[in-house]
Every structure is written in structure tokens, then in C-alpha cells.
Scaffold this motif. Sequence first.
Motif, PDB file in Angstrom:
ATOM      1  N   PHE A 131       0.831  -1.198   0.000  1.00 20.87           N
ATOM      2  CA  PHE A 131       0.000   0.000   0.000  1.00 20.87           C
ATOM      3  C   PHE A 131       0.870   1.255   0.000  1.00 20.87           C
ATOM      4  CE2 PHE A 131      -3.727  -2.490   1.726  1.00 20.87           C
ATOM      5  CZ  PHE A 131      -4.617  -2.114   0.738  1.00 20.87           C
ATOM      6  N   LYS A 132       1.880   1.264   0.833  1.00 22.36           N
ATOM      7  CA  LYS A 132       2.740   2.440   0.932  1.00 22.36           C
ATOM      8  C   LYS A 132       3.544   2.651  -0.343  1.00 22.36           C
ATOM      9  CE  LYS A 132       4.677   3.301   4.941  1.00 22.36           C
ATOM     10  NZ  LYS A 132       5.438   3.154   6.210  1.00 22.36           N
ATOM     11  N   ARG A 133       3.957   1.561  -0.976  1.00 26.87           N
ATOM     12  CA  ARG A 133       4.756   1.670  -2.194  1.00 26.87           C
ATOM     13  C   ARG A 133       3.966   2.274  -3.345  1.00 26.87           C
ATOM     14  NH1 ARG A 133       7.101  -3.176  -6.088  1.00 26.87           N
ATOM     15  NH2 ARG A 133       8.661  -1.904  -7.158  1.00 26.87           N
ATOM     16  N   MET A 134       2.672   1.991  -3.401  1.00 24.75           N
ATOM     17  CA  MET A 134       1.852   2.454  -4.518  1.00 24.75           C
ATOM     18  C   MET A 134       1.453   3.913  -4.396  1.00 24.75           C
ATOM     19  SD  MET A 134      -1.742   0.601  -3.521  1.00 24.75           S
ATOM     20  CE  MET A 134      -3.112   1.716  -3.862  1.00 24.75           C
ATOM     21  N   GLU A 135       1.653   4.514  -3.235  1.00 25.06           N
ATOM     22  CA  GLU A 135       0.994   5.775  -2.915  1.00 25.06           C
ATOM     23  C   GLU A 135       1.935   6.979  -2.912  1.00 25.06           C
ATOM     24  OE1 GLU A 135      -1.331   7.627   0.989  1.00 25.06           O
ATOM     25  OE2 GLU A 135      -1.002   5.477   0.831  1.00 25.06           O
ATOM     26  N   ASP A 136       1.415   8.067  -3.420  1.00 27.44           N
ATOM     27  CA  ASP A 136       2.050   9.372  -3.246  1.00 27.44           C
ATOM     28  C   ASP A 136       1.037  10.253  -2.543  1.00 27.44           C
ATOM     29  OD1 ASP A 136       3.717  11.545  -3.332  1.00 27.44           O
ATOM     30  OD2 ASP A 136       3.250  12.062  -5.405  1.00 27.44           O
TER      31      ASP A 136
END
Length: 547
Positions: A131-136
Motif C-alpha cells: 500500500f505504501k509503495r503504490m501511494e504518493d
Amino acid sequence: MNEEVTPNDAQADYVIIGAGSAGCVLADRLSADGKTRVVVLEAGGSDFNFWVRMPIGYGGAFHHPKLNWRYTTEPETELDQRRIYWPRGRVIGGSSSINAMVFIRGQAEDYDGWHAMGNPGWAYQDVLPHFKRMEDNLAGADTWRGAGGPISVSPIDRSAHPLSRDYVAAGMAAGLPNNADFNGETQEGVGLYQITTRNGFRCSAATGYLNKARRRENLRVITGAHVTRILFSGRQAYGVEFQRGGALQRIAATREVILSAGAVNSPQILQLSGIGKAEHLKALGIDVVHNALGVGQNLQDHIGYDYIYEATCPTLNEVLRPWLGRAMVGLRYVLTRGGPLSLSVNQGGGFFKSSPERDRPNLQLYFSPVSYTRAMPGKRKLLAPDKFPGLLIGVSNCHPKSRGYLQIQSADPFGAPEIRPRYLSAPEDLDELAEGGSMLRRIAGSPPLAQSIKREVLPGADVSDMEAIRDDIRQRAGTVFHACGTCMMGPDPAVGAVVDARLNVHGVAGLRVVDASVFPRITSGNLNAPTIMVGEKAAEMIQEDWG
């Protein structure tokens, strides 16, 4: 690249069926080394479309024949025999190109539940890094949130309609805690939604992942490619057959075929390819590759309803309905990429427990500073708000017990499947939704929102006792467009599992399913973020398996 596959070049390492929320992730991650050959087959066309790029344009995409599969369920017994309209994205980006852009991950307990069902690697602590990797997140990274990823997540605190802020204050006055981030430490509370936009445009999975990846020589995206079946040699998937421009074509996959066509089309394609209930497939004249009892079963969806109020002050009805108002906000959007057209109409939201005995929130709230009550069936109402100043507050269930199914009705790959969600077939779902109605009225009756409400238009003050509220739900409730579960992930095919924890299809080789259809249980809230997460995790697993 975006080109035809020729007979002399009709193979790839991975063939991905569907350029939707998960398919776009796979296309980007699997082709990132510049060497691995990836081909994506998408039945729809380009996402370079006004109704896709402008955030509030999803009202125009809601019934658009070139952007939408426009499915309809069979008559629903518990919803007064109504057929429920099911929009699904038929365009690059899939449903992430036509959705309402609300970014909700779900509750940690959802994923811990997946793990407990026999799916190692899918607990919340396992999926949080994806989840964190996909998000900006434009509000910044923290323990739960990511920054610098492909999907932009925008707070709307500064741009939300004033009534949306009043809604939050009223929710707090009604007893709900304030929650500035439903994807943070806890989901419970009331607040403003965060949405997937970037610089005033929709940030779909195509925007975030696929568009930049299409510059690579080792990635091909073929639009207008309607998959007719997956090709097998025995029980080994080796390619895909598809129709494009009236011609039947084939492409081979030297490593894997990856099915990412969504909760409707993935089970449909499996059944057309001979994977499903053998008795049903034989009756349709389809050769059985593998008798998979769970394909198309375990169908889950969130269902909800709205209470409509006439306001005593201006709402977006006065902006979005008259020609002059639309022209003014349109000009503002063109010049600044700001204003109402840069947002979703679902501005406020929240999650709450319908009773103190609940161990976690079981109902989701929606607030819109616009109302629409007179649309024709199957038509989106955002472009024709009510003539009076209006607003709505809605509620949907987070953990429905009802289960439905879908199945193909013929061997025709262009025919729509039979869709039977069986909404409210579990009686507790109706009881739970009816309990939610009291919260809608508590919020509407609390300051400061109460001062802006003239009357309740629907269902009306006379709908007051629980049986009348239940009847109203049967007459007006509908999908909130979160179909999932039809290719369930799990260890045991005998109890309906279609894929294992690494998303390989049980009983065959060379084939995975990667999309919302693999959810063993529906997550708490909007499904786009969890589906993109599944794409991220699947890409990592696939790369691990192939070294």
C-alpha cells in the motif's frame, strides 16, 4: 508501445488480460527491467477522454457505451425484483478510470482475516508495504502512508464545499470521533475523503502506472482486443485467443497468462476457457479443462442507500444544473484545474459501528453537497441535479454476509454473463443497513448541518419505524459498485477456492488471476486501493517465482 501483434512476433513472456486497476500495475512492474516481454490485451479503448480525465466527469462515464460494460443484474428478490445497474470500466485503466476516486484501503482486520482463511502473506503487516509503495500521499508520508509512489492521493480540506465541513462537524456532534485519515491508525470516525487526483486530473491506475511504462520497447498494449478464451495444452495455459477488428488472433505466453479482467470478466473468461463447473460448461458445449466449482461463486458487493435533503442555502445543485453555472465552473477548471469539477461529489465520509457490541466499524458514510433524485433508470444523475438546493447523506455496509454468483449464459464470448448478487439474502444485512438510517438522521439533525436543512425529501419523515425503513431499503437501495470475490483465493478448491495464496489457478499451470475477484472476503470500503495493492503484491510474487 501500442501496436499490432504480427504472426511472426505473436508471443511474450507474460500476456496480461485486462488493463484495469491491477493489470496496469502488472504491466509496469513486470516490464520495468526493459527486457521482459509483456503484452496487455484490453477490450476497451484509450483513456484520453474528457469524461475520464476530469474528476467529476465520472458522471458522464457512468453509462458511456465506449467506456463502460454497462452490466445489469438479474431481478433481485430482496430488492423488489429490481434489476441493478452495474457499471464496469471498459477502457484503459478499467474501473479506476470511471470510479468516484475515493481512496480507502480497508481495515487491518480485513487482511488479517484473509490470512486466517489460509492465505499466508496476506495479513495486514504483509500488505501494508505494498500500500505504501503504490501511494504518493500529498499530505506526506507517515507510519501508515506512503509518498513518491505512482498513485497520487489528494486531501480535499481546502477545496471541499462548506457544507461538507458542516457535515463533519455534525457527525462529531452526533457522537462520532473526528478522523482526518481513514487509512491511518484507525478507520472509525467522520471526516473528508481523500481522492486519487493529480494536478486537477484523475489519477487512475493507467495514469499512475501504465502511461509511463508504454514508452518501453518491451511492453505492448493492444486496445480493442476482446479475449475469447485462454489457450491450453492439456492443463497448461500457453496463450490467449482474442478478436480485434473482426479478426481472430492468438498470442503465446512463454511464462504465464495473467487474468486481470475484473470481478465480472475474469470468471467469465475462465468459464469460456473451460475452467468452471463441468456440468454447466458441458451443457453450453464448452470443452472442460478443469472442473473448478468456485469460479463465479462467492460474489460479494457493498449495498447502500441515500437520504435526500432540501437545503436552505446554496449547494452544488445551483452550480451543476443551470447552463451558466456549468459554464462558469468549466471555465474555472480549464484555467485553474480547481473548483467542483476537480473533485468527487463524495466529499465527506466516515465509518461507524451500528451498535456498541460491534468490535469494529461495520457501516460506511457518504456525504455529497449535491442531490439527484429524478434520473431515469440506468442513467447517472450527476449531470442533472435536483432543481432545489439539495444534499445527500448515504450509508453502505462494510461486511455483507450475502453471497451471490455469476455465470456465462452461452459459449458466446460477447454475451453478458448472468449476474445474481443475491443482495440481502442474509437477513442480517437488511437489519444492519436499517440501523444505519438512524445515524443519517442524527447527523442531519445535528448542528451546524441542521441549520442548513429545510426538509427530508427521501424517504420522508413519515418513514420512521424500522419496518418502513426496511421497505424503503428494498425499494431504493443499490450497489455501490464494489463487486469482488468471484475467483476466491484460498487453499482448498473443494470449498470454492479458485486461486492459491500466490494467485495461481488451482488445477492448471501457467495461469494466475490478479484483480478484485481473488478477494476471499470483501474489504471495508471502496475497492480500488485494495485492487491496486493486489497488483503490486502479485507483481512481486511473479518476479520471485521467475527469479
